[in-house]
Design a protein around this motif. Structure first.
Motif, short mmCIF file in Angstrom:
data_model
loop_
_atom_site.label_atom_id
_atom_site.label_comp_id
_atom_site.label_asym_id
_atom_site.label_seq_id
_atom_site.Cartn_x
_atom_site.Cartn_y
_atom_site.Cartn_z
N GLN A 15 40.65 -61.29 -48.99
CA GLN A 15 40.92 -62.59 -49.30
C GLN A 15 40.28 -62.98 -50.99
OE1 GLN A 15 36.89 -65.41 -49.34
NE2 GLN A 15 38.17 -65.72 -47.58
N LEU A 16 39.69 -61.62 -51.33
CA LEU A 16 40.05 -61.20 -53.08
C LEU A 16 41.50 -61.42 -53.80
CD1 LEU A 16 37.12 -59.45 -53.75
CD2 LEU A 16 37.39 -61.40 -54.07
N ILE A 17 42.53 -60.81 -52.84
CA ILE A 17 43.37 -61.09 -53.80
C ILE A 17 44.05 -61.70 -52.99
CG2 ILE A 17 45.18 -59.31 -52.94
CD1 ILE A 17 43.72 -57.21 -52.32
N THR A 18 44.33 -62.80 -52.03
CA THR A 18 45.41 -63.40 -51.50
C THR A 18 45.23 -65.73 -51.28
OG1 THR A 18 44.68 -63.08 -49.21
CG2 THR A 18 46.29 -61.95 -49.37
N LEU A 19 43.47 -65.78 -51.63
CA LEU A 19 43.28 -66.87 -51.81
C LEU A 19 43.14 -67.63 -53.44
CD1 LEU A 19 41.98 -68.85 -49.53
CD2 LEU A 19 39.39 -68.05 -50.94
N PRO A 20 42.86 -66.86 -54.36
CA PRO A 20 43.45 -67.19 -55.58
C PRO A 20 44.88 -68.28 -55.32
CG PRO A 20 42.44 -64.63 -55.95
CD PRO A 20 42.31 -65.09 -54.54
N TRP A 21 45.44 -67.54 -54.78
CA TRP A 21 46.81 -68.58 -54.95
C TRP A 21 47.10 -69.50 -53.47
CZ3 TRP A 21 50.07 -65.83 -58.28
CH2 TRP A 21 49.73 -64.68 -58.34
N CYS A 22 46.07 -70.01 -53.42
CA CYS A 22 45.92 -70.93 -52.10
C CYS A 22 45.33 -72.49 -53.01
CB CYS A 22 44.94 -70.59 -50.99
SG CYS A 22 45.53 -68.84 -50.00
N PRO A 23 45.48 -73.27 -52.71
CA PRO A 23 45.12 -74.61 -53.43
C PRO A 23 43.61 -74.91 -53.25
CG PRO A 23 46.61 -75.76 -51.59
CD PRO A 23 46.67 -74.13 -51.55
N GLU A 24 43.15 -75.32 -53.85
CA GLU A 24 41.73 -76.09 -53.59
C GLU A 24 42.18 -77.14 -51.93
OE1 GLU A 24 38.46 -76.23 -52.34
OE2 GLU A 24 38.08 -75.75 -54.59
N SER A 25 41.03 -77.25 -51.52
CA SER A 25 40.63 -78.85 -50.52
C SER A 25 40.88 -79.81 -51.77
CB SER A 25 39.79 -78.51 -49.82
OG SER A 25 39.53 -80.64 -49.01
N PRO A 26 42.63 -80.62 -50.92
CA PRO A 26 42.97 -82.13 -51.91
C PRO A 26 41.50 -83.12 -51.26
CG PRO A 26 44.66 -81.20 -49.93
CD PRO A 26 43.17 -80.57 -49.93
N ARG A 27 40.62 -83.52 -50.27
CA ARG A 27 40.15 -84.33 -50.34
C ARG A 27 38.37 -83.92 -51.00
NH1 ARG A 27 42.24 -85.11 -44.86
NH2 ARG A 27 41.25 -87.58 -44.23
N TYR A 28 38.75 -82.79 -51.15
CA TYR A 28 37.29 -82.33 -51.95
C TYR A 28 37.73 -83.15 -52.99
CZ TYR A 28 34.24 -79.35 -55.49
OH TYR A 28 33.98 -79.49 -56.44
N LEU A 29 38.76 -82.62 -54.03
CA LEU A 29 39.32 -82.74 -55.37
C LEU A 29 39.32 -84.05 -55.88
CD1 LEU A 29 42.77 -80.11 -55.79
CD2 LEU A 29 40.45 -80.10 -56.90
N LEU A 30 39.86 -84.93 -54.37
CA LEU A 30 40.25 -86.60 -55.08
C LEU A 30 38.83 -87.21 -55.27
CD1 LEU A 30 41.89 -88.89 -55.39
CD2 LEU A 30 42.50 -89.10 -53.05
N ILE A 31 37.97 -86.19 -53.65
CA ILE A 31 36.53 -87.86 -53.37
C ILE A 31 35.60 -86.88 -54.13
CG2 ILE A 31 35.59 -88.32 -51.49
CD1 ILE A 31 37.32 -88.22 -49.64
N ASP A 32 36.14 -85.77 -54.28
CA ASP A 32 34.58 -85.27 -54.80
C ASP A 32 33.91 -84.85 -56.65
OD1 ASP A 32 32.26 -84.38 -52.54
OD2 ASP A 32 34.38 -83.86 -51.70
N ARG A 33 35.53 -84.98 -56.63
CA ARG A 33 35.72 -84.56 -58.12
C ARG A 33 36.43 -85.01 -59.48
NH1 ARG A 33 32.00 -81.60 -58.21
NH2 ARG A 33 32.01 -79.30 -58.50
N GLY A 34 37.51 -86.75 -57.87
CA GLY A 34 38.18 -87.88 -58.78
C GLY A 34 39.30 -87.01 -59.21
#
Length: 507
Positions: free
Chosen positions: A215-234
């Motif tokens: 997971q440490l090798i593969t997950l960094p290439w994946c995006p963050e949750s769009p809902r978290y980025l817009l609703i929680d982080r603005g």
């Protein structure tokens, strides 16, 4: 203006009704999430079974070296029980902190940080052998539990928040698929032909580091949750970038519209703490639902089936040295049925249908298993009938309750409530898991095959509750699902108000 507002949600709902083909980036993100999330839960539940004799021998040897006397059988059993069950307490702690980590560091960030627990556990598994300190095994198992608890909690948040509405159930079902796959892989790795030899037990237990590294090798290439980025982080720019990475251009617009609606609904709302949910009357039915589904899922009898499987196979005449391999078939059976339910059925039949159908079939198989075990000596073919019932029960669990329970708990809450709700649901699950692991042997030894009558009653209760209370969530937004539960709350309040009014008038 009123007509326009009323038609728009319906139009969006129809647009989302068609089946969407997931992009490769979405599938890869799901795989990277699962390998260090729910997979670790199933893997660490099962991996400890194979080296049990070797670990107890190690405890006995180190105790003798330390105190120059052999350990008593009762104390040895106690230490082994602690090593096995401390995993569930770690899972409980992990579920408590999982939502907090997901809010502070993001879903992706929380999963990456969570791998620290798995790597530390692998280190303590290895060093316990060389340092001759068996107590480090308890520390390591506790850390694997924390890793599993955090991983499950964050995965239940991350995957449904990324998926398009028409694929949300299938993507959420990957959690249960990962758990069952972890169980199966652990059983395979624990075979003597792989890493199950007596002298290799520290290496076998330390393999929990492998999924963490992947997971440490593969997950960094994946995006963050769009809902978290817009609703929680603005952060609208990051949200748009994540959506483009996950979905086609057409789906991006639809998902952005859904997220924007939820963002507007969540304005001036802060992330709720778990205890605050119990004070919110509008969430009463949702909370009751996740508690009921998680408690009764643990009481459904799936653990009893695995306990009785070896006995049933022995009665059917399968040689003792082959029972381990046939038991592996039980895990493969559950994995296969969960894949079928998650990939092919959950988006076509819906969550509610799978839950009702799964538990209805489980109640039937509970009665059949009770009868076949009771009359096992009546004829030579009866044990084979018991084998069929065992596999049928596992198939029924995997097709519906095994995967849909977690999916529903992820879908029935909106963004500001979901992390706290997942913490509550998973905490209930881990507590029940811990209690069941302690009292289950007494239930089985006391009731014997009649314990399945208890599981029959549990399956019937869940079936009835799901039919009358749980709404269908297929192809609905989180806001639409919340509205259905709120209508139940309003109806309950009206009934209570009418009852009070009648009492006052009659008085």
């Amino acid at each position: 203006m009123k007509e326009e507002n009323g038609d728009k949600p319906m139009a969006l709902h129809k647009e989302h009704g068609h089946r969407v083909t997931p992009r490769a980036s979405l599938i890869l993100t799901a795989l990277a999430t699962c390998i260090g999330g729910a997979f670790q839960n199933g893997y660490n539940i099962s991996i400890v079974n194979s080296p049990s004799t070797s670990v107890m021998t190690f405890i006995n040897q180190t105790w003798t070296e330390r105190y120059e006397s052999a350990i008593s059988e009762e104390l040895l059993t106690l230490f082994w029980s602690i090593i096995v069950s401390i995993f569930t307490l770690g899972g409980l702690v992990g579920s408590w902190v999982g939502g907090t980590l997901a809010n502070k560091y993001g879903r992706k960030g929380a999963l990456l940080l969570n791998n620290i627990f798995a790597l530390l556990a692998a280190f303590f598994f290895g060093i316990s052998y060389f340092s001759r300190v068996f107590e480090l095994l308890i520390v390591a198992r506790f850390l694997t539990g924390i890793n599993a608890g955090v991983g499950l909690c964050v995965q239940f948040l991350y995957l449904p928040e990324m998926a398009p509405r028409s694929l949300r159930g299938a993507l959420a079902m990957t959690s249960s698929i990962s758990v069952t796959l972890g169980i199966v892989i652990a059983e395979v790795v624990g075979l003597k032909e792989v890493l199950g030899r007596e002298e290799w037990w520290p290496l076998l237990l330390a393999t929990t580091a492998v999924p963490a590294i992947l997971q440490l090798i593969t997950l960094p290439w994946c995006p963050e949750s769009p809902r978290y980025l817009l609703i929680d982080r603005g952060d609208e720019t990051a949200c748009d970038k994540a959506l483009k990475q996950l979905h086609s251009a057409e789906e991006c617009l639809k998902e952005k519209a859904d997220i924007e609606k939820e963002r507007l609904d969540a304005l001036q709302m802060e992330q709720k703490k778990p205890w605050e949910l119990f004070l919110d009357k509008s969430l009463r039915w949702q909370l009751l639902t996740i508690v009921v589904l998680n408690v009764l899922s643990q009481l459904s009898g799936i653990n009893a089936i695995y306990f009785y499987a070896s006995y049933v196979f022995a009665e059917a005449g399968i040689p003792e040295q082959l029972i381990l391999y046939v038991s592996l078939g039980c895990g493969l059976c559950e994995f296969s049925s969960t894949v079928i339910g998650g990939v092919f059925l959950v988006e076509s039949l819906g969550r509610k249908t799978l839950m009702i159908g799964g538990y209805s079939l489980m109640s039937l198989w509970c009665l059949c298993i009770t009868l076949t075990l009771s009359f096992a000596k009546a004829n030579s073919w009866v044990p084979y009938l018991s084998m069929i019932c065992v596999f049928a029960f596992i198939l029924s669990f995997g097709l519906g309750p095994g995967g849909v329970t977690g999916t529903l708990c992820s879908e029935i809450f909106t963004q500001t409530v979901r992390p706290a709700a997942c913490m509550i649901g998973l905490s209930v699950n881990w507590i029940c898991f811990f209690i069941i692991s302690i009292i289950f042997p007494f239930i089985v030894s006391g009731l014997k095959q009649y314990c399945f009558l208890v599981f029959f009653a549990v399956s019937v209760i869940v079936t009835v509750y799901t039919f009358f209370v749980v709404p269908e969530t297929k192809n609905k937004t989180f806001l639409e699902i919340r509205a259905e539960f709120q209508s139940k709350n309003k109806k309950k309040r009206r009934q209570r108000h009418m009852a009070v009014s009648q009492e006052v008038s009659s008085g």
